[in-house]
Design an enzyme around this catalytic site. Structure first.
Site, mmCIF file in Angstrom:
data_model
loop_
_atom_site.group_PDB
_atom_site.id
_atom_site.type_symbol
_atom_site.label_atom_id
_atom_site.label_comp_id
_atom_site.label_asym_id
_atom_site.label_seq_id
_atom_site.Cartn_x
_atom_site.Cartn_y
_atom_site.Cartn_z
ATOM 1 N N SER A 24 0.847 -1.186 0.000
ATOM 2 C CA SER A 24 0.000 0.000 0.000
ATOM 3 C C SER A 24 0.881 1.233 0.000
ATOM 4 O O SER A 24 1.973 1.236 0.590
ATOM 5 C CB SER A 24 -0.915 0.015 1.228
ATOM 6 O OG SER A 24 -1.836 1.089 1.180
ATOM 7 N N GLY A 25 0.443 2.280 -0.712
ATOM 8 C CA GLY A 25 1.205 3.517 -0.797
ATOM 9 C C GLY A 25 0.296 4.715 -0.798
ATOM 10 O O GLY A 25 -0.887 4.637 -0.426
ATOM 11 N N THR A 29 -3.774 0.725 -2.935
ATOM 12 C CA THR A 29 -3.383 -0.557 -2.348
ATOM 13 C C THR A 29 -3.404 -1.625 -3.436
ATOM 14 O O THR A 29 -4.251 -1.589 -4.335
ATOM 15 C CB THR A 29 -4.346 -0.942 -1.211
ATOM 16 O OG1 THR A 29 -4.328 0.097 -0.225
ATOM 17 C CG2 THR A 29 -3.943 -2.252 -0.560
ATOM 18 N N ASP A 138 8.769 5.852 -16.238
ATOM 19 C CA ASP A 138 9.180 5.536 -14.863
ATOM 20 C C ASP A 138 9.773 4.132 -14.804
ATOM 21 O O ASP A 138 9.458 3.348 -13.907
ATOM 22 C CB ASP A 138 7.995 5.643 -13.907
ATOM 23 C CG ASP A 138 8.444 5.736 -12.442
ATOM 24 O OD1 ASP A 138 9.616 6.097 -12.205
ATOM 25 O OD2 ASP A 138 7.633 5.433 -11.555
#
Length: 741
Positions: A24-25, A29, A138
Site C-alpha cells: 500500500s502507498g 493498495t 518511470d
C-alpha cells in the site's frame, strides 16, 4: 510478501475475492486475489480520498490502457478493470517472480550474460510500447519483475501517449530521480529516447547493485542526472560503451530499442538459462508463497500487521536448474494452474497439500462419494500461457494429432503426452492464426523502415503464409492483405477452407490498438492471391476495442459467423462462400461471452446452446428443432450423430442431431455441479464435463452414464487430442493434460 487484510478492506472487487495485501502507498493498495475459477491475480486500487479527483481517475484509466498495450508477454496481462467504480481497480495476472531490485539485493549483481539477456528483453517491451506511441516514463528496478520466461514491466501510473501533456505541468519533473532522463528532469518532453536512458540506468543497477548516478536527496540526484557523468565502475567492460551511449545527455545520440537489443544479445536460448541459480531460487520462492497464503483479516482496531508465514526456499545443493524453479511447496510450473480444488482448501483456512506423487492410472471406484475423497491429478501441467479469451474459440488447434496453442504473442507446438513444448514462434496479436483442419495459416506482419535504427516503421504490410508444423516458422507469402487503397493493417483471420482464407479487414488507418472503421469481410484465394469478393460490414465506432466476430466456421458453401453488433448484441450470419452475400441473418439472444465458443455444425445444421438447445438449418437459417422450454444448456459438442451438452442443474445429456429427440442422460445426480459454460469432451468410453465450483474434470462412463473418475482441474477450454488419447486443459497461464478414454 503478502500481508493480512485489514478490518476495513473490502471482500473483493468485481467477481474477484481478496486473499491478502501485497502493498500500500500514497496512491492506493495492491491486493492478492483469485477468480471464481481459481486464477491468481493482483488487483491495484486507488484510495477513495483521491478517487474524486478527475485527474487521478484519468491517470488510472491511462495506466490500464498502457498495460493493455504492452500485453502479457512483456507485462502483467490485464484481466479486468473498472476505472469508473467508486474505488477504481485494475486486475492483472499475478507475476511469478521478484522485482529486479529485490533480486539484486538478495542474489547480488547479475553476471554479464544475465544483464545482456535482461536488457534485450526489456528492449522488446519498450519497443512494444513505443510502436503504439506510448512511453513508460518511470522505468526502474522495482517496476521490472523477473520471471523464468523473461522480465515483465509493470506500473504504468505515469505512462502516457507521445505528445500528450494534459496530465503534466511545464517545468515539472515526473518520475524517479535516480533513473529519469535529463530532459525529464527538466520537465521537457519525454520521448522513447528517455525510456532508453532509464533502461541503461536499470542495466547498470543490475550489473553493479547501484544506479549510475548514485543515491541521495532528489535535488542532488536531479542535478547529477542533468549535469554529471554516469558512474559505470564495476560494469562489465564490454557493456560500458553500449550503456555510455544510452546515457548520453543528448537524446539524439541514444540508440533505438531495436539497435540496442541487437548489441546486447542475439536472442538465443531460454531466458531462464541466462539467470544465476540464486535468482532462479527466488523465482521458485515467489511461486511457493502463493501456495502458502491463507486468507486472514485483522480485527478492528488494526495494529501493525503481521506477515503471513511463507516457506523459505533455499537453493538446495544438487538441484538442477529446473529443480531450482520447482523448489518449495509449489512450483513455477504448477502455481499458475492451481486448481479450484486447491483454492477451496485455502479458502477454508486449511493448509494447501504438498506436491503429489507420480501420476496414478485411474481405476473405477466403488462410488462417487469415495472418489471425492481421492481426486486424481493431471498427467502433466506446465506454466505456459494458454489460449487467451480474445483468441479464436477454435484454438488450440489439433492438426494430425499435433496440438498448437495460440497465445497473445506466441504460438507453440505441444507434445500432448508429456506437455513438452517442441517449438515456439512469435505472432503479433490475437486472431492471426487459423486452420483448415490439416494446415496452419498465419496473418504475418511485416514492418518497413526508413531508418531501421529508429524502431518506428514507415508503414506495415500483412501477408498470409502457411506455418511449418515442424518448426513453427511462417513460409512464403501466399497473398497480400494490405494495399494502399484497401488498408488492412488491422485484420482478423477468421477461417481457412480449401484454398480460401476469410478475413475481417480494416479499410482505414489504425491508431494504437483501436479497431477503426470502415471494415469489410473478404475472401482471399491462397493460390492466385486474388480476392473473389469483399463485402462491407456495418459502421464500427472508432472508440471500440472489440473485434467484429466472436467465432467463424466454414461448412460446405456457408461461412458461418457470430457477429457482435455495436449495441453488444450477437447475430448469426451465414454468407455464401462463393459470393460473400448474406444468405441469412438471425439474432441470438445471448451475450458475447456466452457466444464465444467453437461453432458446432454438420452438413445440415448449426447447433446452439447457451439457453435452449436448438438446431438451425444451414440452407435458410430456419429452426429445425428446439429443446423443451424452461431448460438451459451449455455449448454443444457433436459425436456420431448425437449432440452432447450440459443441462443446467442436471448434467450431461445427449440429443439426436437430426430430430432433436433425447438419446442419453447422465445418472447419479453428480452432474448438477457441471458448469454449463464449458463445452464437454466426448471420448470412446467416457464423456468429460468440467465443474468450476468443485475444481474437477469429471469422467462419465458412456455405458453406465455415471461418474467414474474425478480429476483435479482448472481451465477455460478442454480440447481432445484423439490420436494421443489426451485432453488438453488450457488457461491463460497454464496448460495441463488428462487421459482421454
Amino acid at each position: 510478501m503478502p500481508l493480512p487484510l485489514t478490518h476495513d478492506d473490502p471482500t473483493g472487487f468485481g467477481p474477484y475475492r481478496l486473499l491478502a495485501r501485497l502493498g500500500s502507498g500514497g496512491m492506493g493498495t495492491v491486493y492478492l486475489a483469485r477468480s471464481a475459477g481459481g486464477r491468481t491475480l493482483a488487483i491495484k486500487t486507488m484510495h477513495s480520498r483521491i478517487a474524486t479527483d478527475t485527474a487521478f481517475r484519468t491517470r488510472f484509466r491511462l495506466e490500464s490502457d498502457a498495460a493493455r498495450v504492452i500485453g502479457g508477454r512483456y507485462g502483467a496481462q490485464v484481466v479486468d478493470a473498472d476505472p469508473l467504480a467508486e474505488t477504481p481497480w485494475l486486475a492483472t495476472e499475478y507475476v511469478l517472480g521478484p522485482p529486479l531490485d529485490e533480486a539484486v539485493e538478495a542474489a547480488g549483481p547479475l553476471p554479464e550474460r544475465s544483464v545482456r539477456a535482461l536488457g534485450a528483453a526489456l528492449c522488446g517491451a519498450l519497443g512494444q510500447l513505443h510502436r503504439s506511441d506510448v512511453v513508460h516514463r518511470d522505468l526502474k528496478p522495482s517496476n521490472i519483475m523477473v520471471t523464468a520466461h523473461g522480465p515483465k514491466v509493470i506500473d504504468f501510473g505515469i505512462a502516457r501517449a507521445l505528445g500528450d501533456d494534459r496530465l503534466t505541468h511545464t517545468g515539472a519533473a515526473v518520475g524517479t530521480p535516480a533513473f529519469m532522463s535529463p530532459e525529464q528532469a527538466t520537465g521537457q518532453e519525454h520521448t522513447p529516447a528517455g525510456d532508453v536512458f532509464a533502461l541503461a540506468g536499470v542495466l547498470v543497477f543490475a550489473a553493479t547493485g547501484r544506479g549510475p548516478f548514485g543515491n541521495g536527496q532528489p535535488a542532488d540526484l536531479l542535478y547529477r542526472v542533468r549535469y554529471g557523468e554516469p558512474d559505470l565502475t564495476g560494469t562489465p567492460e564490454a557493456l560500458v560503451p553500449i550503456l555510455a551511449r544510452c546515457l548520453s545527455k543528448d537524446p539524439a545520440e541514444r540508440p533505438a530499442t531495436a539497435e540496442l537489443a541487437a548489441q546486447l544479445h542475439d536472442g538465443g536460448g531460454e531466458f531462464a538459462d541466462h539467470l544465476p541459480d540464486a535468482v532462479l531460487a527466488l523465482i521458485g520462492a515467489r511461486a511457493s508463497e502463493v501456495w502458502q497464503v491463507v486468507p486472514q483479516r485483522l480485527p478492528a482496531p488494526a495494529d501493525v500487521p503481521a506477515t503471513v508465514p511463507s516457506a523459505d526456499v533455499p537453493a538446495a545443493r544438487g538441484l538442477t536448474r529446473r529443480g531450482l524453479l520447482m523448489a518449495g511447496a509449489g512450483s513455477v510450473l504448477g502455481v499458475a494452474g492451481a486448481g479450484a480444488g486447491v483454492w477451496a482448501w485455502l479458502g477454508r483456512g486449511e493448509s494447501a497439500p504438498g506436491p503429489t506423487g507420480p501420476y496414478e492410472k485411474p481405476t473405477p471406484g466403488p462410488s462417487v462419494s469415495a472418489l471425492k475423497k481421492k481426486r486424481l491429478d493431471s498427467v502433466w501441467q506446465i506454466q505456459n500461457g494458454g489460449t487467451y479469451d480474445e483468441e479464436s474459440p477454435d484454438a488450440p488447434f489439433v492438426l494430425g494429432g499435433v496440438p498448437v496453442v495460440v497465445g497473445n504473442t506466441q504460438i507453440y507446438r505441444m507434445d500432448p503426452a508429456s506437455g513438452a513444448v517442441e517449438w515456439t514462434a512469435d505472432i503479433d496479436g490475437t486472431w492471426q492464426i487459423a486452420s483448415d483442419g490439416e494446415r496452419l495459416y498465419q496473418n504475418v506482419r511485416v514492418a518497413h523502415y526508413d531508418d531501421p535504427d529508429s524502431g518506428i516503421p514507415r508503414d506495415v504490410d500483412r501477408f498470409l503464409a502457411r506455418v511449418d508444423l515442424a518448426t513453427g516458422k511462417a513460409g512464403k507469402h501466399l497473398a497480400e492483405i494490405t494495399d494502399a487503397n484497401f488498408g488492412g493493417i488491422d485484420s482478423q483471420l477468421l477461417a481457412v477452407a480449401g484454398d480460401t482464407a476469410y478475413l475481417a479487414i480494416s479499410q482505414g488507418k489504425v491508431k494504437m490498438y483501436q479497431r477503426q472503421i470502415p471494415w469489410a469481410v473478404t475472401a482471399v484465394d491462397l493460390t492466385s492471391a486474388r480476392r473473389p469478393w469483399t463485402e462491407q460490414l456495418p459502421f464500427r465506432s472508432a472508440k471500440s476495442d472489440q473485434w467484429h466476430f466472436l467465432a467463424a466456421k466454414v461448412v460446405g458453401d456457408r461461412l458461418l459467423l457470430l457477429q457482435e453488433m455495436n449495441d453488444g448484441k450477437v447475430r448469426i450470419v451465414a454468407r455464401d462462400t462463393r459470393t460473400g452475400k448474406v444468405v441469412w441473418d438471425k439474432p441470438w439472444d445471448v451475450g458475447p461471452t456466452a457466444a464465444h465458443h467453437p461453432l458446432t455444425a454438420d452438413g445440415k445444421h448449426l447447433y446452439l446452446g447457451a439457453g435452449r438447445l436448438r438446431a438451425l438449418r444451414l440452407s435458410d437459417g430456419s429452426q429445425a428443432w428446439e429443446s423443451a422450454p424452461g431448460k438451459s444448456y451449455g455449448p454443444p459438442a457433436l459425436k456420431d450423430g448425437v449432440i452432447y451438452a450440459v443441462q443446467k442443474g442436471l448434467g450431461l445429456v445427449g440429443t439426436d442431431a437430426a430430430g432433436g429427440m433425447p438419446r442419453w442422460t447422465e445418472k447419479g445426480g453428480d452432474g448438477a455441479q457441471a458448469s454449463p459454460t464449458s463445452r464437454p469432451v466426448i471420448g470412446t468410453r467416457y464423456a468429460y464435463t468440467y465443474s468450476k465450483s468443485e475444481g474437477v474434470l469429471r469422467a462419465i462412463d458412456l455405458a453406465s452414464r455415471t461418474t467414474v473418475h474425478l480429476y483435479k482441474a482448472n481451465g477455460d477450454r478442454f480440447t481432445a487430442v484423439e490420436q494421443s488419447k489426451m485432453i488438453m486443459a488450457s488457461g491463460e497461464h497454464f496448460l495441463a493434460g488428462f487421459p482421454l478414454q
